[in-house]
Design a protein around this motif. Structure first.
Motif, short mmCIF file in Angstrom:
data_model
loop_
_atom_site.label_atom_id
_atom_site.label_comp_id
_atom_site.label_asym_id
_atom_site.label_seq_id
_atom_site.Cartn_x
_atom_site.Cartn_y
_atom_site.Cartn_z
N TRP A 169 0.84 -1.22 0.00
CA TRP A 169 0.00 0.00 0.00
C TRP A 169 0.88 1.26 0.00
O TRP A 169 0.48 2.27 -0.57
CB TRP A 169 -0.97 -0.01 1.19
CG TRP A 169 -0.32 0.19 2.54
CD1 TRP A 169 0.17 -0.77 3.37
CD2 TRP A 169 -0.09 1.45 3.19
NE1 TRP A 169 0.70 -0.20 4.51
CE2 TRP A 169 0.54 1.16 4.42
CE3 TRP A 169 -0.35 2.78 2.86
CZ2 TRP A 169 0.93 2.16 5.32
CZ3 TRP A 169 0.02 3.78 3.77
CH2 TRP A 169 0.65 3.47 4.98
N ARG A 195 3.82 1.57 -1.49
CA ARG A 195 4.30 1.75 -2.86
C ARG A 195 3.19 2.30 -3.75
O ARG A 195 3.41 3.20 -4.55
CB ARG A 195 4.85 0.42 -3.42
CG ARG A 195 6.13 -0.05 -2.73
CD ARG A 195 6.78 -1.21 -3.46
NE ARG A 195 5.96 -2.42 -3.46
CZ ARG A 195 5.88 -3.29 -2.45
NH1 ARG A 195 6.57 -3.07 -1.34
NH2 ARG A 195 5.12 -4.36 -2.52
N GLU A 196 1.97 1.76 -3.56
CA GLU A 196 0.84 2.26 -4.37
C GLU A 196 0.57 3.72 -4.07
O GLU A 196 0.38 4.53 -4.98
CB GLU A 196 -0.43 1.45 -4.05
CG GLU A 196 -0.51 0.16 -4.84
CD GLU A 196 -1.54 -0.79 -4.24
OE1 GLU A 196 -2.53 -0.32 -3.64
OE2 GLU A 196 -1.34 -2.01 -4.36
N ALA A 197 0.56 4.08 -2.78
CA ALA A 197 0.27 5.47 -2.39
C ALA A 197 1.34 6.39 -2.95
O ALA A 197 1.04 7.48 -3.46
CB ALA A 197 0.19 5.58 -0.88
N ALA A 251 2.16 10.51 -9.40
CA ALA A 251 1.38 10.76 -10.63
C ALA A 251 0.62 12.08 -10.49
O ALA A 251 0.57 12.89 -11.42
CB ALA A 251 0.42 9.60 -10.87
N LYS A 252 0.03 12.30 -9.30
CA LYS A 252 -0.73 13.53 -9.04
C LYS A 252 0.18 14.75 -9.16
O LYS A 252 -0.17 15.75 -9.77
CB LYS A 252 -1.26 13.47 -7.61
CG LYS A 252 -2.76 13.66 -7.52
CD LYS A 252 -3.12 13.65 -6.06
CE LYS A 252 -4.61 13.48 -5.85
NZ LYS A 252 -4.89 13.28 -4.44
N GLN A 253 1.38 14.62 -8.56
CA GLN A 253 2.32 15.74 -8.57
C GLN A 253 2.73 16.09 -10.00
O GLN A 253 2.82 17.25 -10.36
CB GLN A 253 3.60 15.41 -7.76
CG GLN A 253 3.41 15.37 -6.27
CD GLN A 253 2.87 16.68 -5.71
OE1 GLN A 253 1.70 16.80 -5.37
NE2 GLN A 253 3.72 17.70 -5.63
N ALA A 287 3.21 5.93 -5.59
CA ALA A 287 3.07 6.05 -7.05
C ALA A 287 1.91 6.97 -7.39
O ALA A 287 2.01 7.81 -8.29
CB ALA A 287 2.87 4.66 -7.66
N ALA A 288 0.78 6.85 -6.64
CA ALA A 288 -0.39 7.71 -6.91
C ALA A 288 -0.03 9.17 -6.63
O ALA A 288 -0.38 10.07 -7.40
CB ALA A 288 -1.56 7.28 -6.04
N TYR A 289 0.71 9.39 -5.56
CA TYR A 289 1.11 10.76 -5.20
C TYR A 289 2.03 11.35 -6.28
O TYR A 289 1.84 12.48 -6.72
CB TYR A 289 1.83 10.74 -3.85
CG TYR A 289 2.28 12.10 -3.38
CD1 TYR A 289 1.36 13.03 -2.89
CD2 TYR A 289 3.63 12.47 -3.43
CE1 TYR A 289 1.76 14.29 -2.47
CE2 TYR A 289 4.04 13.73 -3.02
CZ TYR A 289 3.11 14.63 -2.54
OH TYR A 289 3.50 15.87 -2.14
#
Ligand SMILES: [Fe+2]
Ligand SMILES: [Fe+2]
Length: 335
Positions: free
Chosen positions: A314, A316-318, A324-326, A320-322
Motif C-alpha cells: 500500500w 508503494r501504491e500510495a 502521478a498527481k504531482q 506512485a499515486a502521489y
C-alpha cells in the motif's frame, strides 16, 4: 522488391560495422580508464562481463544490507535502556539507507529495483551468509556490531576506490556509518565485559559464536575464489579475500585485549616471514551450506522479507499515486 531487400541488407551490414567500431572504441576507452585507475560512469561503454560482475556484487551487497536489518531489528524492543534502543534503531535505519544507495547504484547498470527485489524474495539472489545466523542474546548486538560491521568495514574501505563511480561513491558514506556501527558494538561488549560475571560470559559467548562466520564474510580462500582475479584486474576489488581476512584478524586481536575477552581461535599468530596474521581452520562446508540456503535462519529471513514486501504494497501504491498527481499538477502549471 529485390532492390529493397538489398537495401535492408546493406543497412544491416552498416549498422553492425558501426556497432563493431563503437565497441572497439569503447573497449579502448575502458582499458585506458582502468589503466589510469580512473572511473567508469554509467553512460560509459563497458564490457558485458564487467557490467554483469558489478550488478551481481552490488545487488548482493544491497540485499545483505536489507536482510541484515533483521537479526538486529529483532532486539530493538528488548534493548536494555532507552539510550540503547535509540542507538540500535539508528543503526538499523542506517542499514536500510545502505541498501537503498546500493540498489540505486545497481539500477545505473540497467537492472530495476523491482526485479532485484523479486529475485531476492523468490530465493534466487544471494546475500551475505552471516545474516542467516540467529541473534540469541543482547550481547549479540555487541558482537554483530564489533565483528560483522568490523569485517564489513575491512571489506568496504578498499571498495571506496572501486572503478565503477556510483559504487565507489556509495561506499564512502556507507563506510563512515559502518565505523559508528562498529564502535557501538564494541562499546556494548566493553560494558558487558566489565559487568557481572554472567554479563561477561554472555559477551564471550556471543563473540565465540560470531567469530568464525565473520571471518567467512570475506569469502572463500583465494584458491577457491575464481572471480577474484578478474575483479582485481578491473579495479573493483583491491585486495584478495585472504589478504583482507588476515588484516581483520590482526585488528581484532588487538581490540579483544582491550575488551578483556578472547577470540575462540588458539591458532592466531603473526607470521614474521610473510608479515601476515594467520588464523585456525574455518568450516567452509558450513559456509557453502548456509550459502545454499541451509543455514539456521535462511527460511525465516526470506519469509520475513516476503511479508515485509507484501505489507509495504500500500505504501508503494500510495507513493506512485502521489507522484502521478504531482506530475499532473506540474503539467497543469506549465500549460
Ligand atoms: Fe551497512
Ligand atoms: Fe553496519
Amino acid at each position: 522488391m529485390e532492390a529493397n531487400a538489398q537495401r535492408d541488407a546493406d543497412s544491416q551490414a552498416r549498422d553492425s560495422q558501426a556497432k563493431d567500431r563503437q565497441d572497439a572504441d569503447g573497449q579502448a576507452n575502458f582499458d585506458r580508464v582502468i589503466k589510469e585507475d580512473s572511473r567508469i560512469e554509467p553512460k560509459d561503454w563497458m564490457p558485458d562481463a564487467y557490467r554483469k560482475t558489478l550488478l551481481r556484487q552490488i545487488s548482493q551487497h544491497a540485499h545483505s544490507e536489507i536482510i541484515g536489518m533483521q537479526p538486529e531489528a529483532n532486539w530493538i524492543s528488548r534493548a536494555p535502556s532507552l539510550k540503547r534502543k535509540a542507538i540500535l534503531m539508528a543503526k538499523v535505519q542506517d542499514e536500510a539507507g545502505h541498501g537503498l544507495y546500493l540498489y540505486s547504484a545497481a539500477e545505473t547498470l540497467g537492472q530495476s529495483r523491482d526485479k532485484m527485489t523479486a529475485d531476492l524474495i523468490a530465493g534466487k539472489a544471494r546475500y551475505s551468509s552471516i545474516f542467516n545466523y540467529p541473534a540469541l542474546t543482547w550481547a549479540d548486538m555487541g558482537a554483530i556490531g564489533w565483528l560483522v560491521d568490523g569485517a564489513a568495514i575491512c571489506n568496504q574501505v578498499p571498495l571506496c576506490r572501486a572503478s565503477y563511480g556510483p559504487y565507489g561513491r556509495a561506499m564512502v558514506r556507507v563506510c563512515k556509518e559502518e565505523s559508528f556501527h562498529q564502535r557501538q558494538g564494541f562499546e556494548i561488549l566493553l560494558e558487558l565485559a566489565h559487568g557481572t560475571p554472567e554479563q561477561k560470559q554472555m559477551a564471550q559467548d556471543a563473540v565465540n559464536r560470531w567469530y568464525a562466520p565473520a571471518l567467512m564474510m570475506f569469502g572463500p580462500p583465494d584458491d577457491d575464489s575464481p572471480n577474484s582475479r578478474q575483479s582485481m584486474a578491473w579495479n573493483i576489488k583491491r585486495f584478495s579475500n585472504d589478504e583482507l581476512r588476515s588484516r581483520f584478524v590482526g585488528m581484532m586481536v588487538e581490540q579483544v585485549r582491550v575488551l578483556g575477552l578472547t577470540l575462540p581461535d588458539s591458532e592466531i599468530r603473526f607470521n614474521e616471514d610473510t608479515k601476515k596474521w594467520e588464523h585456525g581452520p574455518l568450516d567452509w562446508n558450513e559456509f557453502h551450506e548456509v550459502l545454499a540456503g541451509r543455514g539456521p535462519c535462511n527460511a525465516q529471513r526470506l519469509e520475513r522479507r516476503r511479508e515485509a514486501h507484501d505489507d509495504g504494497a500500500w505504501v508503494r501504491e500510495a507513493a506512485a499515486a502521489y507522484a502521478a498527481k504531482q506530475s499532473l499538477k506540474t503539467k497543469e502549471y506549465a500549460a
